[in-house]
Write an enzyme that holds these catalytic residues in place. Structure first.
Site, PDB file in Angstrom:
ATOM      1  N   GLY A  72       0.881  -1.297   0.027  1.00  0.00           N
ATOM      2  CA  GLY A  72      -0.088  -0.124  -0.047  1.00  0.00           C
ATOM      3  C   GLY A  72       0.821   1.156  -0.031  1.00  0.00           C
TER       4      GLY A  72
ATOM      5  N   ASP B 264      -4.590  -4.083  -8.854  1.00  0.00           N
ATOM      6  CA  ASP B 264      -4.349  -4.416 -10.516  1.00  0.00           C
ATOM      7  C   ASP B 264      -3.502  -3.651 -11.289  1.00  0.00           C
ATOM      8  OD1 ASP B 264      -6.274  -6.386  -9.718  1.00  0.00           O
ATOM      9  OD2 ASP B 264      -7.965  -4.686 -10.177  1.00  0.00           O
TER      10      ASP B 264
END
Length: 317
Positions: free
Chosen positions: A228, A258
Protein backbone atom coordinates in the site's frame (compact mmCIF):
# COMPACT_ATOMS: atom_id res chain seq x y z
CA UNK A 1 -6.38 -15.50 -32.95
CA UNK A 2 -2.65 -14.82 -32.73
CA UNK A 3 -0.07 -14.78 -29.96
CA UNK A 4 -0.24 -11.87 -27.52
CA UNK A 5 1.99 -10.45 -24.82
CA UNK A 6 -0.59 -11.03 -22.09
CA UNK A 7 -3.61 -13.30 -21.93
CA UNK A 8 -5.88 -13.01 -18.93
CA UNK A 9 -8.92 -15.00 -17.87
CA UNK A 10 -11.77 -13.89 -15.64
CA UNK A 11 -15.13 -12.25 -15.12
CA UNK A 12 -15.88 -8.80 -16.47
CA UNK A 13 -18.33 -6.90 -14.28
CA UNK A 14 -20.63 -3.99 -14.96
CA UNK A 15 -19.89 -1.54 -12.15
CA UNK A 16 -22.64 0.84 -11.06
CA UNK A 17 -21.12 3.68 -9.08
CA UNK A 18 -22.84 6.15 -6.78
CA UNK A 19 -21.24 9.27 -5.28
CA UNK A 20 -23.30 8.77 -2.12
CA UNK A 21 -25.23 6.12 -0.15
CA UNK A 22 -27.13 3.67 -2.33
CA UNK A 23 -29.94 3.53 0.20
CA UNK A 24 -30.89 7.12 -0.55
CA UNK A 25 -31.26 6.46 -4.26
CA UNK A 26 -28.32 8.46 -5.55
CA UNK A 27 -27.46 8.57 -9.26
CA UNK A 28 -25.56 5.65 -10.76
CA UNK A 29 -23.00 5.69 -13.55
CA UNK A 30 -22.02 2.56 -15.48
CA UNK A 31 -18.42 1.39 -15.79
CA UNK A 32 -16.43 -1.71 -16.70
CA UNK A 33 -14.83 -3.52 -13.77
CA UNK A 34 -13.08 -6.78 -12.98
CA UNK A 35 -9.54 -7.40 -11.79
CA UNK A 36 -8.39 -9.20 -14.93
CA UNK A 37 -9.90 -6.53 -17.19
CA UNK A 38 -8.10 -3.85 -15.21
CA UNK A 39 -4.75 -5.58 -15.73
CA UNK A 40 -5.39 -6.10 -19.45
CA UNK A 41 -6.30 -2.43 -19.92
CA UNK A 42 -3.23 -1.33 -17.98
CA UNK A 43 -0.99 -3.36 -20.29
CA UNK A 44 -2.80 -2.24 -23.45
CA UNK A 45 -2.46 1.43 -22.54
CA UNK A 46 1.28 0.91 -22.26
CA UNK A 47 1.41 -0.49 -25.78
CA UNK A 48 1.44 -4.23 -25.06
CA UNK A 49 -0.74 -6.72 -26.90
CA UNK A 50 -3.28 -7.84 -24.31
CA UNK A 51 -6.28 -10.13 -24.64
CA UNK A 52 -9.10 -11.04 -22.25
CA UNK A 53 -11.03 -14.31 -22.23
CA UNK A 54 -14.32 -14.89 -20.46
CA UNK A 55 -18.07 -15.18 -20.82
CA UNK A 56 -20.38 -12.17 -21.03
CA UNK A 57 -24.17 -11.92 -21.15
CA UNK A 58 -25.88 -11.89 -24.52
CA UNK A 59 -27.69 -8.61 -23.85
CA UNK A 60 -26.71 -4.95 -23.99
CA UNK A 61 -24.64 -5.22 -20.81
CA UNK A 62 -22.49 -7.89 -22.43
CA UNK A 63 -22.09 -5.66 -25.47
CA UNK A 64 -21.08 -2.78 -23.17
CA UNK A 65 -18.32 -4.91 -21.64
CA UNK A 66 -16.88 -5.93 -25.00
CA UNK A 67 -17.10 -2.39 -26.43
CA UNK A 68 -15.23 -1.00 -23.43
CA UNK A 69 -12.46 -3.59 -23.71
CA UNK A 70 -12.09 -3.14 -27.46
CA UNK A 71 -12.02 0.65 -27.08
CA UNK A 72 -9.03 0.24 -24.76
CA UNK A 73 -7.19 -1.97 -27.25
CA UNK A 74 -7.79 -5.26 -25.44
CA UNK A 75 -8.42 -8.27 -27.67
CA UNK A 76 -11.77 -9.99 -27.13
CA UNK A 77 -11.72 -12.60 -29.90
CA UNK A 78 -11.79 -15.36 -27.29
CA UNK A 79 -14.77 -13.97 -25.38
CA UNK A 80 -18.06 -15.87 -25.56
CA UNK A 81 -21.61 -14.49 -25.41
CA UNK A 82 -23.96 -16.43 -23.12
CA UNK A 83 -27.63 -15.78 -23.96
CA UNK A 84 -28.90 -17.70 -20.93
CA UNK A 85 -27.06 -15.89 -18.13
CA UNK A 86 -26.98 -12.34 -16.86
CA UNK A 87 -24.05 -9.99 -16.45
CA UNK A 88 -22.26 -9.84 -13.13
CA UNK A 89 -22.90 -6.54 -11.37
CA UNK A 90 -20.83 -4.57 -8.88
CA UNK A 91 -22.38 -1.72 -6.89
CA UNK A 92 -19.97 0.82 -5.47
CA UNK A 93 -21.00 3.64 -3.13
CA UNK A 94 -18.93 6.45 -1.72
CA UNK A 95 -20.31 6.03 1.80
CA UNK A 96 -18.14 8.77 3.33
CA UNK A 97 -15.23 10.82 2.09
CA UNK A 98 -12.88 8.10 3.36
CA UNK A 99 -14.96 4.92 3.05
CA UNK A 100 -16.04 3.21 -0.17
CA UNK A 101 -18.36 0.24 0.07
CA UNK A 102 -18.68 -2.47 -2.61
CA UNK A 103 -21.42 -5.05 -3.14
CA UNK A 104 -21.77 -7.77 -5.78
CA UNK A 105 -24.57 -9.48 -7.68
CA UNK A 106 -22.69 -12.17 -9.57
CA UNK A 107 -24.14 -15.54 -8.51
CA UNK A 108 -25.01 -17.55 -11.61
CA UNK A 109 -23.60 -14.87 -13.91
CA UNK A 110 -22.31 -15.48 -17.41
CA UNK A 111 -18.76 -15.07 -16.13
CA UNK A 112 -19.22 -17.79 -13.53
CA UNK A 113 -20.02 -20.33 -16.28
CA UNK A 114 -16.44 -20.21 -17.58
CA UNK A 115 -15.16 -23.66 -18.51
CA UNK A 116 -12.09 -25.38 -19.92
CA UNK A 117 -13.58 -25.37 -23.42
CA UNK A 118 -13.62 -21.55 -23.37
CA UNK A 119 -9.86 -21.45 -22.91
CA UNK A 120 -8.50 -24.08 -25.25
CA UNK A 121 -8.26 -21.98 -28.42
CA UNK A 122 -7.03 -18.73 -26.79
CA UNK A 123 -4.34 -20.58 -24.85
CA UNK A 124 -3.27 -22.54 -27.90
CA UNK A 125 -2.79 -19.26 -29.80
CA UNK A 126 0.05 -18.40 -27.44
CA UNK A 127 0.96 -15.68 -24.95
CA UNK A 128 4.14 -14.54 -23.28
CA UNK A 129 2.31 -14.24 -19.94
CA UNK A 130 -0.89 -15.82 -18.66
CA UNK A 131 -2.35 -13.72 -15.85
CA UNK A 132 -4.78 -15.26 -13.36
CA UNK A 133 -6.33 -14.15 -10.09
CA UNK A 134 -7.81 -15.87 -7.07
CA UNK A 135 -11.19 -14.34 -7.89
CA UNK A 136 -12.12 -16.45 -10.90
CA UNK A 137 -11.70 -19.90 -9.28
CA UNK A 138 -14.00 -18.73 -6.47
CA UNK A 139 -16.92 -18.19 -8.86
CA UNK A 140 -17.88 -21.82 -9.60
CA UNK A 141 -16.59 -25.37 -9.89
CA UNK A 142 -16.24 -25.02 -13.67
CA UNK A 143 -14.35 -21.75 -13.37
CA UNK A 144 -12.01 -23.29 -10.79
CA UNK A 145 -11.33 -26.26 -13.07
CA UNK A 146 -10.73 -23.92 -16.02
CA UNK A 147 -8.23 -21.73 -14.19
CA UNK A 148 -6.35 -24.74 -12.83
CA UNK A 149 -6.24 -26.33 -16.28
CA UNK A 150 -4.99 -23.12 -17.90
CA UNK A 151 -2.24 -22.63 -15.30
CA UNK A 152 -1.03 -26.21 -15.69
CA UNK A 153 -1.10 -26.13 -19.50
CA UNK A 154 0.67 -22.78 -19.68
CA UNK A 155 3.39 -23.81 -17.22
CA UNK A 156 4.02 -27.04 -19.10
CA UNK A 157 4.31 -25.08 -22.36
CA UNK A 158 6.90 -22.72 -20.84
CA UNK A 159 4.58 -19.71 -20.62
CA UNK A 160 5.09 -17.42 -17.64
CA UNK A 161 2.11 -17.60 -15.29
CA UNK A 162 1.23 -14.65 -13.07
CA UNK A 163 -1.09 -15.24 -10.10
CA UNK A 164 -2.57 -12.40 -8.04
CA UNK A 165 -4.12 -13.90 -4.91
CA UNK A 166 -6.79 -11.16 -4.78
CA UNK A 167 -8.79 -12.80 -1.97
CA UNK A 168 -12.50 -11.91 -1.80
CA UNK A 169 -14.13 -12.97 1.48
CA UNK A 170 -17.63 -12.58 0.02
CA UNK A 171 -16.87 -15.28 -2.55
CA UNK A 172 -15.29 -17.99 -0.40
CA UNK A 173 -13.71 -18.74 2.96
CA UNK A 174 -10.00 -18.57 3.58
CA UNK A 175 -9.93 -22.35 3.99
CA UNK A 176 -11.59 -22.92 0.62
CA UNK A 177 -9.33 -20.36 -1.02
CA UNK A 178 -6.21 -21.97 0.47
CA UNK A 179 -7.22 -25.41 -0.79
CA UNK A 180 -7.34 -24.12 -4.38
CA UNK A 181 -4.74 -21.37 -4.45
CA UNK A 182 -1.87 -23.15 -2.70
CA UNK A 183 -1.54 -25.80 -5.45
CA UNK A 184 -2.34 -23.21 -8.12
CA UNK A 185 0.63 -21.10 -7.00
CA UNK A 186 2.91 -24.01 -7.84
CA UNK A 187 2.38 -23.30 -11.54
CA UNK A 188 3.18 -19.58 -11.24
CA UNK A 189 6.35 -17.71 -12.14
CA UNK A 190 5.11 -14.60 -10.31
CA UNK A 191 2.86 -14.54 -7.26
CA UNK A 192 1.33 -11.23 -6.16
CA UNK A 193 -0.25 -10.83 -2.73
CA UNK A 194 -0.78 -8.41 0.09
CA UNK A 195 0.87 -9.39 3.36
CA UNK A 196 -2.38 -10.81 4.77
CA UNK A 197 -2.93 -13.01 1.69
CA UNK A 198 0.35 -14.93 1.67
CA UNK A 199 -0.99 -17.62 3.98
CA UNK A 200 -3.46 -18.57 1.22
CA UNK A 201 -0.61 -19.77 -1.03
CA UNK A 202 1.96 -20.85 1.59
CA UNK A 203 2.16 -22.33 5.06
CA UNK A 204 -0.70 -20.87 7.13
CA UNK A 205 1.42 -19.92 10.13
CA UNK A 206 4.52 -18.77 8.26
CA UNK A 207 5.67 -15.16 8.41
CA UNK A 208 6.09 -13.10 5.26
CA UNK A 209 9.72 -14.03 4.64
CA UNK A 210 9.14 -17.72 5.38
CA UNK A 211 6.06 -17.82 3.16
CA UNK A 212 7.98 -16.21 0.31
CA UNK A 213 10.90 -18.60 0.79
CA UNK A 214 8.53 -21.55 0.62
CA UNK A 215 7.06 -20.31 -2.66
CA UNK A 216 10.53 -19.81 -4.14
CA UNK A 217 11.44 -23.37 -3.20
CA UNK A 218 8.36 -24.55 -5.10
CA UNK A 219 9.58 -22.88 -8.29
CA UNK A 220 8.03 -19.40 -8.12
CA UNK A 221 10.60 -16.93 -9.41
CA UNK A 222 9.27 -13.73 -7.87
CA UNK A 223 6.98 -13.13 -4.91
CA UNK A 224 5.56 -9.61 -4.85
CA UNK A 225 4.11 -8.26 -1.62
CA UNK A 226 1.93 -5.17 -1.95
CA UNK A 227 2.42 -2.77 0.96
CA UNK A 228 0.00 0.00 0.00
CA UNK A 229 1.30 3.40 1.04
CA UNK A 230 4.59 1.76 2.05
CA UNK A 231 5.36 0.59 -1.49
CA UNK A 232 6.17 -3.01 -2.35
CA UNK A 233 8.62 -5.80 -1.60
CA UNK A 234 9.91 -8.46 -3.98
CA UNK A 235 11.43 -11.78 -2.96
CA UNK A 236 13.62 -13.67 -5.41
CA UNK A 237 16.41 -16.22 -5.04
CA UNK A 238 18.81 -13.27 -5.08
CA UNK A 239 17.27 -11.71 -1.97
CA UNK A 240 14.72 -9.05 -1.03
CA UNK A 241 14.13 -5.76 -2.85
CA UNK A 242 11.84 -2.98 -1.66
CA UNK A 243 10.70 0.26 -3.27
CA UNK A 244 8.70 3.11 -1.78
CA UNK A 245 5.28 4.14 -2.99
CA UNK A 246 4.91 7.25 -5.13
CA UNK A 247 3.33 9.97 -2.94
CA UNK A 248 0.01 11.16 -4.40
CA UNK A 249 -3.34 12.40 -3.16
CA UNK A 250 -5.52 9.29 -3.07
CA UNK A 251 -9.13 9.71 -4.19
CA UNK A 252 -10.15 6.11 -5.04
CA UNK A 253 -8.21 3.00 -4.04
CA UNK A 254 -10.31 0.48 -6.01
CA UNK A 255 -8.17 -1.09 -8.71
CA UNK A 256 -4.82 -0.04 -7.24
CA UNK A 257 -3.58 -3.60 -6.81
CA UNK A 258 -4.48 -4.47 -10.38
CA UNK A 259 -2.64 -1.37 -11.62
CA UNK A 260 0.41 -2.42 -9.60
CA UNK A 261 0.33 -5.85 -11.23
CA UNK A 262 -0.07 -4.34 -14.69
CA UNK A 263 2.95 -2.11 -14.11
CA UNK A 264 5.10 -5.00 -12.94
CA UNK A 265 4.13 -7.23 -15.86
CA UNK A 266 4.75 -4.37 -18.29
CA UNK A 267 8.25 -4.00 -16.91
CA UNK A 268 8.77 -7.75 -17.19
CA UNK A 269 7.64 -7.74 -20.82
CA UNK A 270 9.95 -4.79 -21.53
CA UNK A 271 12.92 -6.63 -20.02
CA UNK A 272 13.46 -4.17 -17.15
CA UNK A 273 15.47 -5.20 -14.12
CA UNK A 274 13.66 -5.93 -10.86
CA UNK A 275 13.99 -2.46 -9.35
CA UNK A 276 12.65 -0.76 -12.46
CA UNK A 277 9.81 -3.27 -12.71
CA UNK A 278 8.83 -2.41 -9.14
CA UNK A 279 9.12 1.30 -9.84
CA UNK A 280 6.77 1.00 -12.78
CA UNK A 281 4.41 -1.09 -10.64
CA UNK A 282 4.16 1.47 -7.84
CA UNK A 283 3.87 4.29 -10.40
CA UNK A 284 0.81 2.64 -11.96
CA UNK A 285 -0.62 2.03 -8.51
CA UNK A 286 -0.25 5.74 -7.83
CA UNK A 287 -2.01 6.64 -11.08
CA UNK A 288 -4.88 4.36 -10.06
CA UNK A 289 -5.47 5.81 -6.60
CA UNK A 290 -5.10 9.40 -7.82
CA UNK A 291 -8.12 9.08 -10.16
CA UNK A 292 -11.70 7.85 -9.83
CA UNK A 293 -12.51 4.48 -11.38
CA UNK A 294 -10.92 1.05 -11.50
CA UNK A 295 -8.75 1.77 -14.57
CA UNK A 296 -9.78 5.11 -16.05
CA UNK A 297 -6.76 6.98 -14.71
CA UNK A 298 -4.13 4.51 -15.91
CA UNK A 299 -1.40 6.07 -18.09
CA UNK A 300 -0.29 5.68 -21.66
CA UNK A 301 3.41 5.01 -22.11
CA UNK A 302 4.17 8.68 -22.85
CA UNK A 303 2.49 9.64 -19.55
CA UNK A 304 4.52 7.42 -17.24
CA UNK A 305 6.69 10.30 -16.04
CA UNK A 306 3.74 12.55 -15.19
CA UNK A 307 3.22 11.22 -11.69
CA UNK A 308 6.89 11.06 -10.74
CA UNK A 309 8.20 14.10 -12.59
CA UNK A 310 5.58 16.74 -11.70
CA UNK A 311 5.08 18.58 -8.42
CA UNK A 312 1.69 18.50 -6.71
CA UNK A 313 -0.75 20.94 -8.23
CA UNK A 314 1.17 21.19 -11.52
CA UNK A 315 -0.77 22.38 -14.56
CA UNK A 316 0.74 21.35 -17.88
CA UNK A 317 0.09 23.89 -20.62
Amino acid sequence: MSAVDLLTVGEALVSLRSPGPLATGGPLTMHLAGAECNVAIGLARLGHRAAWVGRVSGDELGEFVLRQLRAEGVGTAGARRDPDRSAGLMFLERRTADVTRVGYHRTGSAGSALGVADLREPLAAGARVLHLTGITPALSDSARAAVTWAAREAAQAGTSVSLDVNYRSRLWSREAARATLTPLAGYASVVVASADELDLVAEPDAGEASAAAGLLRRGVRTVLVKLGADGARAYTRDGVTQVDAVPVTAVDTVGAGDAFTAGYLSGHLDGLDLVDRLRRAVALGAFAVAAHGDWEGLPRRDELSLITGSAAGTTLR
